[in-house]
Write a protein that holds these residues in place. Sequence first.
Motif, short mmCIF file in Angstrom:
data_model
loop_
_atom_site.label_atom_id
_atom_site.label_comp_id
_atom_site.label_asym_id
_atom_site.label_seq_id
_atom_site.Cartn_x
_atom_site.Cartn_y
_atom_site.Cartn_z
N PHE A 215 18.36 52.38 66.98
CA PHE A 215 17.68 53.33 66.09
C PHE A 215 18.31 53.31 64.70
N GLN A 216 19.62 53.29 64.65
CA GLN A 216 20.33 53.15 63.39
C GLN A 216 21.27 51.94 63.50
N ARG A 217 20.84 50.84 62.93
CA ARG A 217 21.65 49.63 62.99
C ARG A 217 22.81 49.74 62.00
N PRO A 218 24.02 49.25 62.36
CA PRO A 218 25.15 49.27 61.43
C PRO A 218 24.78 48.58 60.12
N ARG A 219 25.30 49.09 59.03
CA ARG A 219 24.91 48.56 57.71
C ARG A 219 25.36 47.11 57.52
N GLN A 220 26.35 46.66 58.30
CA GLN A 220 26.79 45.26 58.18
C GLN A 220 25.79 44.29 58.77
N CYS A 221 24.84 44.81 59.54
CA CYS A 221 23.90 43.92 60.24
C CYS A 221 22.90 43.30 59.26
N PRO A 222 22.68 41.99 59.35
CA PRO A 222 21.64 41.35 58.54
C PRO A 222 20.26 41.91 58.87
N ALA A 223 19.36 41.79 57.92
CA ALA A 223 18.01 42.32 58.10
C ALA A 223 17.22 41.51 59.12
N LEU A 224 16.36 42.20 59.84
CA LEU A 224 15.41 41.57 60.75
C LEU A 224 13.99 41.88 60.26
N PRO A 225 13.02 41.01 60.47
CA PRO A 225 13.17 39.72 61.16
C PRO A 225 13.84 38.67 60.28
N PHE A 226 14.51 37.69 60.92
CA PHE A 226 15.02 36.56 60.18
C PHE A 226 13.85 35.77 59.62
N SER A 227 14.09 35.14 58.49
CA SER A 227 13.07 34.25 57.91
C SER A 227 13.79 33.18 57.11
N VAL A 228 13.05 32.18 56.70
CA VAL A 228 13.64 31.10 55.91
C VAL A 228 13.99 31.55 54.50
N THR A 229 13.60 32.78 54.12
CA THR A 229 13.88 33.26 52.76
C THR A 229 15.03 34.26 52.72
#
Length: 235
Positions: A215-229
């Motif tokens: 529900f609340q992802r740690p701020r260090q986590c990269p954004a999802l979804p992953f993409s080539v950009t």
Amino acid sequence: MDPDPLYMAYVLDRPLTRSEVATFLEYGSDGPQIEAVEELAATHGGHGLEDPGWDKAGGYSSSWLIDLFSDRSAGLAITGVRAKDLRCGPAAAKTVILVRPEGGGAYDGIHFNLSESKTPYSLSPDDYFGKPYFSHKKIDLGNGAEPGGLRASFSSGVQDCDFLLEAEYRDSLGVHQQKIKNASGRFAVRGLPANPYQFFLWTNGGVLDCGPHQFQRPRQCPALPFSVTNWSSVG
């Protein structure tokens, strides 16, 4: 593959169980030993991926050390290598583990971003870094020249891909092509799934659960979804 690659990401075909997740998240600030991550990969259909050390690489990669040689008495020069018959589909892995220990970095070689181009780019630590490799270099073989070794890495973004390689070479008779085979005939690389079922980030502060279910992802986590950009926020 190089004998001792530094894997910075693991993609697992089978997700971790609840008890495995609990054990994995219990590692403290020292983080898990890399052997523990490799054991999870080995038991869950996992594959290790490398970081080419270039923000335009298009994701984590797999690499091969390709031996190039010729027993011809006449000289020849390899002036190009390209991916051929590229076949890709959405990355099939269920679980992603990203590794962020201290250290790591670029290495000398060439890199293919299969999501954008079939032209290899230079990873050599010189003024040509990031530029098309064969725009300024060639590989001389034959006529008694020493065999050449070329480290080639390939990234496929959020796809799994397999392909063939073709080298272009020039001699006194003109321009020719020669296939470069992997042991199985085709090369295969794995990508990170755009929306992994499980996603863990191992940093120097411990292991974080960055899965989409949080529900609340740690701020260090990269954004999802992953993409080539958005690879710059992942690597």
